[in-house]
Design a protein around this motif. Structure first.
Motif, PDB file in Angstrom:
ATOM      1  N   GLY A 112      83.891  11.499   7.583  1.00  0.00           N
ATOM      2  CA  GLY A 112      83.799  12.653   8.621  1.00  0.00           C
ATOM      3  C   GLY A 112      84.535  12.590   9.848  1.00  0.00           C
ATOM      4  O   GLY A 112      85.756  12.072   9.726  1.00  0.00           O
ATOM      5  N   LEU A 113      84.214  13.268  10.823  1.00  0.00           N
ATOM      6  CA  LEU A 113      84.922  13.400  12.082  1.00  0.00           C
ATOM      7  C   LEU A 113      84.412  12.382  13.168  1.00  0.00           C
ATOM      8  O   LEU A 113      83.156  12.349  13.215  1.00  0.00           O
ATOM      9  CB  LEU A 113      84.768  14.945  12.736  1.00  0.00           C
ATOM     10  CG  LEU A 113      85.413  15.964  11.731  1.00  0.00           C
ATOM     11  CD1 LEU A 113      85.005  17.219  12.433  1.00  0.00           C
ATOM     12  CD2 LEU A 113      86.896  15.675  11.185  1.00  0.00           C
ATOM     13  N   TYR A 114      85.246  11.689  13.984  1.00  0.00           N
ATOM     14  CA  TYR A 114      84.730  10.716  14.862  1.00  0.00           C
ATOM     15  C   TYR A 114      85.419  11.101  16.303  1.00  0.00           C
ATOM     16  O   TYR A 114      86.402  11.543  16.360  1.00  0.00           O
ATOM     17  CB  TYR A 114      85.323   9.442  14.475  1.00  0.00           C
ATOM     18  CG  TYR A 114      84.690   8.699  13.355  1.00  0.00           C
ATOM     19  CD1 TYR A 114      83.736   7.622  13.579  1.00  0.00           C
ATOM     20  CD2 TYR A 114      84.776   9.167  11.772  1.00  0.00           C
ATOM     21  CE1 TYR A 114      82.906   7.135  12.496  1.00  0.00           C
ATOM     22  CE2 TYR A 114      83.728   8.724  11.127  1.00  0.00           C
ATOM     23  CZ  TYR A 114      82.934   7.781  11.268  1.00  0.00           C
ATOM     24  OH  TYR A 114      82.211   7.106  10.318  1.00  0.00           O
ATOM     25  N   SER A 115      84.566  10.637  17.077  1.00  0.00           N
ATOM     26  CA  SER A 115      85.288  10.520  18.554  1.00  0.00           C
ATOM     27  C   SER A 115      84.507   9.358  19.298  1.00  0.00           C
ATOM     28  O   SER A 115      83.943   8.320  18.435  1.00  0.00           O
ATOM     29  CB  SER A 115      84.595  11.798  19.368  1.00  0.00           C
ATOM     30  OG  SER A 115      85.227  11.780  20.443  1.00  0.00           O
ATOM     31  N   GLY A 116      84.472   9.149  20.641  1.00  0.00           N
ATOM     32  CA  GLY A 116      83.983   8.100  21.238  1.00  0.00           C
ATOM     33  C   GLY A 116      83.750   8.284  22.604  1.00  0.00           C
ATOM     34  O   GLY A 116      84.183   9.181  23.240  1.00  0.00           O
ATOM     35  N   GLY A 117      82.862   7.350  23.353  1.00  0.00           N
ATOM     36  CA  GLY A 117      82.562   7.478  24.721  1.00  0.00           C
ATOM     37  C   GLY A 117      82.003   9.005  25.209  1.00  0.00           C
ATOM     38  O   GLY A 117      81.366   9.739  24.423  1.00  0.00           O
ATOM     39  N   GLY A 118      82.405   9.302  26.231  1.00  0.00           N
ATOM     40  CA  GLY A 118      81.980  10.684  26.830  1.00  0.00           C
ATOM     41  C   GLY A 118      82.424  11.817  25.989  1.00  0.00           C
ATOM     42  O   GLY A 118      81.901  13.098  25.819  1.00  0.00           O
ATOM     43  N   SER A 119      83.550  11.562  25.255  1.00  0.00           N
ATOM     44  CA  SER A 119      84.302  12.615  24.297  1.00  0.00           C
ATOM     45  C   SER A 119      83.140  13.076  23.136  1.00  0.00           C
ATOM     46  O   SER A 119      82.968  14.249  22.815  1.00  0.00           O
ATOM     47  CB  SER A 119      85.505  12.198  23.961  1.00  0.00           C
ATOM     48  OG  SER A 119      86.517  11.829  24.703  1.00  0.00           O
ATOM     49  N   TRP A 120      82.330  12.066  22.850  1.00  0.00           N
ATOM     50  CA  TRP A 120      81.481  12.231  21.862  1.00  0.00           C
ATOM     51  C   TRP A 120      80.498  13.438  21.816  1.00  0.00           C
ATOM     52  O   TRP A 120      79.965  14.143  21.229  1.00  0.00           O
ATOM     53  CB  TRP A 120      80.879  10.936  21.414  1.00  0.00           C
ATOM     54  CG  TRP A 120      79.969  11.060  19.986  1.00  0.00           C
ATOM     55  CD1 TRP A 120      79.998  10.975  18.847  1.00  0.00           C
ATOM     56  CD2 TRP A 120      78.464  11.111  20.367  1.00  0.00           C
ATOM     57  NE1 TRP A 120      79.223  11.086  17.912  1.00  0.00           N
ATOM     58  CE2 TRP A 120      78.044  11.166  18.743  1.00  0.00           C
ATOM     59  CE3 TRP A 120      77.637  11.744  21.123  1.00  0.00           C
ATOM     60  CZ2 TRP A 120      76.469  11.617  18.551  1.00  0.00           C
ATOM     61  CZ3 TRP A 120      76.136  11.792  20.830  1.00  0.00           C
ATOM     62  CH2 TRP A 120      75.792  11.633  19.716  1.00  0.00           C
ATOM     63  N   GLY A 121      80.047  13.333  23.536  1.00  0.00           N
ATOM     64  CA  GLY A 121      79.137  14.461  23.822  1.00  0.00           C
ATOM     65  C   GLY A 121      79.732  15.744  24.155  1.00  0.00           C
ATOM     66  O   GLY A 121      79.298  16.665  23.429  1.00  0.00           O
ATOM     67  N   ASP A 122      80.840  15.830  24.998  1.00  0.00           N
ATOM     68  CA  ASP A 122      81.454  16.986  25.274  1.00  0.00           C
ATOM     69  C   ASP A 122      82.265  17.698  24.327  1.00  0.00           C
ATOM     70  O   ASP A 122      82.304  18.901  24.293  1.00  0.00           O
ATOM     71  CB  ASP A 122      82.473  16.696  26.570  1.00  0.00           C
ATOM     72  CG  ASP A 122      81.516  16.505  27.903  1.00  0.00           C
ATOM     73  OD1 ASP A 122      80.222  16.224  27.724  1.00  0.00           O
ATOM     74  OD2 ASP A 122      82.300  16.323  28.829  1.00  0.00           O
ATOM     75  N   LEU A 123      82.820  16.676  23.478  1.00  0.00           N
ATOM     76  CA  LEU A 123      83.707  17.545  22.383  1.00  0.00           C
ATOM     77  C   LEU A 123      83.224  18.662  21.755  1.00  0.00           C
ATOM     78  O   LEU A 123      83.745  19.660  21.099  1.00  0.00           O
ATOM     79  CB  LEU A 123      84.450  16.488  21.730  1.00  0.00           C
ATOM     80  CG  LEU A 123      85.934  16.636  21.408  1.00  0.00           C
ATOM     81  CD1 LEU A 123      86.891  17.124  22.619  1.00  0.00           C
ATOM     82  CD2 LEU A 123      86.550  15.864  20.315  1.00  0.00           C
ATOM     83  N   ALA A 124      81.726  18.403  21.325  1.00  0.00           N
ATOM     84  CA  ALA A 124      81.035  19.535  20.635  1.00  0.00           C
ATOM     85  C   ALA A 124      81.263  20.775  21.066  1.00  0.00           C
ATOM     86  O   ALA A 124      81.039  21.767  20.330  1.00  0.00           O
ATOM     87  CB  ALA A 124      79.588  18.826  20.128  1.00  0.00           C
ATOM     88  N   ILE A 501      80.818  11.880  14.772  1.00  0.00           N
ATOM     89  CA  ILE A 501      80.033  13.151  15.384  1.00  0.00           C
ATOM     90  C   ILE A 501      79.592  14.146  14.442  1.00  0.00           C
ATOM     91  O   ILE A 501      78.707  14.865  14.499  1.00  0.00           O
ATOM     92  CB  ILE A 501      81.194  13.873  16.389  1.00  0.00           C
ATOM     93  CG1 ILE A 501      80.401  14.752  17.220  1.00  0.00           C
ATOM     94  CG2 ILE A 501      82.134  14.464  15.461  1.00  0.00           C
ATOM     95  CD1 ILE A 501      81.184  15.305  18.399  1.00  0.00           C
ATOM     96  N   ILE A 502      80.283  13.959  13.055  1.00  0.00           N
ATOM     97  CA  ILE A 502      79.621  14.973  12.113  1.00  0.00           C
ATOM     98  C   ILE A 502      80.090  14.399  10.793  1.00  0.00           C
ATOM     99  O   ILE A 502      81.473  13.840  10.446  1.00  0.00           O
ATOM    100  CB  ILE A 502      80.044  16.304  12.299  1.00  0.00           C
ATOM    101  CG1 ILE A 502      79.263  17.298  11.602  1.00  0.00           C
ATOM    102  CG2 ILE A 502      81.533  16.654  11.691  1.00  0.00           C
ATOM    103  CD1 ILE A 502      79.078  18.744  12.155  1.00  0.00           C
ATOM    104  N   ASP A 503      79.525  14.550   9.629  1.00  0.00           N
ATOM    105  CA  ASP A 503      79.818  13.952   8.431  1.00  0.00           C
ATOM    106  C   ASP A 503      80.251  14.814   7.422  1.00  0.00           C
ATOM    107  O   ASP A 503      80.386  16.163   7.628  1.00  0.00           O
ATOM    108  CB  ASP A 503      78.722  13.221   7.861  1.00  0.00           C
ATOM    109  CG  ASP A 503      77.486  14.026   7.327  1.00  0.00           C
ATOM    110  OD1 ASP A 503      77.728  15.372   7.279  1.00  0.00           O
ATOM    111  OD2 ASP A 503      76.302  13.361   7.286  1.00  0.00           O
ATOM    112  N   ASN A 504      80.834  14.478   6.323  1.00  0.00           N
ATOM    113  CA  ASN A 504      81.588  15.407   5.312  1.00  0.00           C
ATOM    114  C   ASN A 504      80.485  16.397   4.850  1.00  0.00           C
ATOM    115  O   ASN A 504      81.014  17.546   4.494  1.00  0.00           O
ATOM    116  CB  ASN A 504      82.145  14.670   4.267  1.00  0.00           C
ATOM    117  CG  ASN A 504      83.398  13.916   4.616  1.00  0.00           C
ATOM    118  OD1 ASN A 504      84.138  14.281   5.725  1.00  0.00           O
ATOM    119  ND2 ASN A 504      83.908  12.754   3.900  1.00  0.00           N
ATOM    120  N   LYS A 505      79.411  16.118   4.775  1.00  0.00           N
ATOM    121  CA  LYS A 505      78.382  16.857   3.868  1.00  0.00           C
ATOM    122  C   LYS A 505      77.936  18.262   4.987  1.00  0.00           C
ATOM    123  O   LYS A 505      78.182  19.488   4.368  1.00  0.00           O
ATOM    124  CB  LYS A 505      77.156  16.475   3.886  1.00  0.00           C
ATOM    125  CG  LYS A 505      77.076  15.230   2.613  1.00  0.00           C
ATOM    126  CD  LYS A 505      75.677  14.550   2.299  1.00  0.00           C
ATOM    127  CE  LYS A 505      75.693  13.617   1.372  1.00  0.00           C
ATOM    128  NZ  LYS A 505      74.297  12.886   0.933  1.00  0.00           N
TER     129      LYS A 505
END
Length: 620
Positions: A112-124, A501-505
């Motif tokens: 799936g798609l990955y991020s980290g830190g504050g980006s994990w929240g805001d990037l969506a 942050i979100i999986d392949n399914k």
């Protein structure tokens, strides 16, 4: 590929504007100027043309106009001598930002798609806006996470990325390209700004590092945690569980700028770039005015800066308000010094207001849950903590330089650095104001103003430290480490932090939704911040993540009650579906857990267009 043409056209448009200034540049400085100017003017050019002509004609005319402006210019730049220190500095941050943006901007891993830190929240949220612009056929500025209201959020940087996705780039690449280029251009502009002010490469290094690696006394808790962990220092360094510049339970909120602003907050990335661009133009204006009798040559620098500030609100409102205040401040001093310039400064201010007012009206005319501004003593300080200890804990030695250090600087260097001193006084006033008044529902967001006070302080601190090194290298090293250690720890942790942050399914379901539903469809979903419908499909939803809605000042209370009734299939459900113009209802695990979604109601009344083990989508 049209997306590549958009990037090239942006740079050419920026280069043409840089040429208009007739300034002497370092080569890397010119590239940075052109990148930032290009983003600003191409974004606005394409936005206006698409608004009136639609996407196809709008983007064609934007590209043609940009290339024509570039073609008509005869380029002759007078370059300042090359600086190897600047190249080394740029190379260091090129590597750092390349790694951080690659791993945080929806990195594609096998599951799936990955991020980290504050980006994990805001990037969506940023992905939601980007996909909204990328997927739509007809230009639409309704709010993708609150469909009954227009978009009041500063959206232009995501609009630009949306164009890149629409015309060929992947979502991940659109995020990386814009964020990386603007961040690298910003740090180069800061470096060259300090270099031109101080004539010292060392001071440029110091000021830039002090600004970007900000942090307080969080390193104390790092050492405490390390000793408790019984790990060796290297093992603990690469397994830190918290960001030591932002420890809410310890009442430390002075977040590191790279970890919590550069990476997650795309509006701030373009805002910081604009701020540094304008400060550079102001410096050149006031310096050249003092040396030259050619008023026209000098005046266009201030006119250009006014235009840029006027175009800023829909990029980053906090930066706009800061620059607006600074321009009024500097104009006041100039008018006192030379009353014959009143008309010129009034015209400049009028131009700025003319450009910014429609944007501010658009932003402020939405439904708001409460007044944004309110009195709030000492920012995020707890009631039982002293003000001085709170700021020492948050900023460490940086607070001493912000207060005592700046007082000393003004006393000793005010005449030598006249413009910097004026900006410093304004920055200190700004810092005081933001410790008294909160300008948005989330008090933490006041730091978006405070950062600019810190930027000016970083420059003055670097000047003081450069003088200190001649007297005591040991003391200099100790102070420099204390100023940057917590920030370094935060950035180091960010370099390896990676969360799904979100999986392949869910990505597969998003593709099905794009194939089965029109781009302007409105969905009813749960309010998960990383829900696949808004984040990946570009479809609008009735109510998204409540944390975002609250910070944007949106009153969602009635909508929240209504969607609970719709999901349950209450007797009002059918009428409420019509009220909110809902086209599709998405029912997955979150909808069932949070809103008690009644699948039987939708099975008996509406057509199912998609289903798997966990998800059903109904057409209304």
């Amino acid at each position: 590929m049209i997306a590549i043409l958009i990037l090239i056209s942006s740079f050419f448009l920026g280069l043409s504007t840089a040429k208009f200034t007739k300034l002497k540049f370092y080569k890397l400085e010119l590239i940075s100027f052109s990148i930032i100017l290009g983003f600003i003017f191409f974004t606005w050019l394409s936005f206006i043309l698409i608004l009136f002509l639609g996407y196809k004609l709008g983007i064609i005319f934007s590209l043609v106009i940009s290339f024509l402006i570039f073609y008509k210019n005869k380029f002759k730049f007078h370059f300042l001598p090359a600086r190897l220190n600047a190249l080394a500095f740029g190379g260091l941050f090129f590597i750092l930002f390349a790694q951080l943006f690659y791993t945080h901007m929806l990195q594609n891993k096998p599951d799936g798609l990955y991020s980290g830190g504050g980006s994990w929240g805001d990037l969506a949220l940023h992905s939601t806006y980007i996909n909204k612009f990328a997927q739509q056929n007809k230009f639409d500025l309704s709010n993708p996470v609150f469909s009954t209201q227009k978009t009041n959020y500063p959206f232009l940087i995501n609009f630009y990325s949306g164009l890149l996705v629409k015309y060929g780039l992947s979502l991940q690449l659109s995020l990386i390209v814009t964020g990386f280029l603007l961040s690298l251009a910003s740090i180069q502009l800061l470096y060259f700004l300090i270099l031109k002010i101080t004539k010292s490469s060392l001071t440029s290094w110091l000021g830039s590092l002090i600004f970007y690696f900000n942090g307080g006394l969080g390193f104390i808790y790092f050492f405490q945690d390390w000793l408790k962990s019984q790990k060796n220092i290297f093992s603990f360094l690469f397994s830190m569980k918290v960001e030591y510049a932002h420890l809410a339970d310890k009442n430390i909120h002075w977040s590191n700028i790279i970890a919590d602003y550069i990476l997650p907050q795309r509006g701030f990335v373009i805002g910081l770039a604009i701020f540094l661009l304008v400060i550079n133009l102001w410096r050149e204006y006031f310096l050249s005015r003092a040396r030259s009798r050619d008023e026209n040559k000098n005046s266009k620098l201030l006119i250009l800066s006014s235009i840029i500030i006027g175009l800023t609100p829909l990029f980053h409102t906090h930066t706009f308000l800061t620059l607006l205040g600074l321009q009024i401040w500097l104009s006041f001093f100039e008018i006192i010094k030379n009353k014959s310039k009143v008309k010129f400064f009034v015209i400049n201010f009028g131009l700025l207001i003319l450009l910014s007012t429609p944007q501010l009206y658009w932003q402020l005319s939405g439904t708001q849950s409460q007044h944004f501004s309110k009195l709030n003593y000492a920012w995020m300080k707890k009631e039982d903590m002293s003000l001085i200890w709170f700021w020492l804990k948050n900023m460490g030695l940086g607070f001493l330089f912000l207060t005592l250090g700046n007082i000393y600087f003004l006393k000793k260097y005010r005449k030598k650095f006249k413009l910097l001193s004026k900006l410093l006084i304004a920055a200190l006033i700004l810092f005081v104001i933001t410790n008294i008044v909160s300008f948005q529902p989330h008090v933490y967001d006041n730091m978006k103003f405070m950062i600019y006070a810190w930027l000016i302080t970083a420059i003055t601190t670097a000047i003081l430290l450069n003088n200190l090194i001649r007297k005591s290298r040991l003391l200099f090293i100790i102070i420099f480490i204390f100023l940057n250690l917590t920030g370094f720890l935060s950035v180091l942790r960010e370099s390896y932090t990676s969360w799904q942050i979100i999986d392949n399914k869910n990505m597969e379901i998003a593709e099905q939704i794009k194939n089965l539903t029109p781009a302007d469809a409105i969905f009813l979903t749960s309010d998960d911040h990383n829900h696949l419908v808004p984040m990946l499909t570009g479809r609008s939803i009735v109510m998204g993540y409540r944390g975002w809605l609250w910070t944007h000042g949106i009153d969602y209370s009635q909508t929240e009650r209504d969607i609970a009734k719709i999901f349950r299939g209450d007797k009002e459900a059918k009428n409420l579906l019509k009220k909110y113009n809902i086209n599709y209802v998405y029912i997955g695990r979150s909808e069932k857990e949070k809103f008690k979604a009644n699948t039987n109601f939708y099975e008996n009344n509406y057509k199912k267009i998609y289903s798997n083990k966990n998800v059903s989508i109904y057409e209304i």
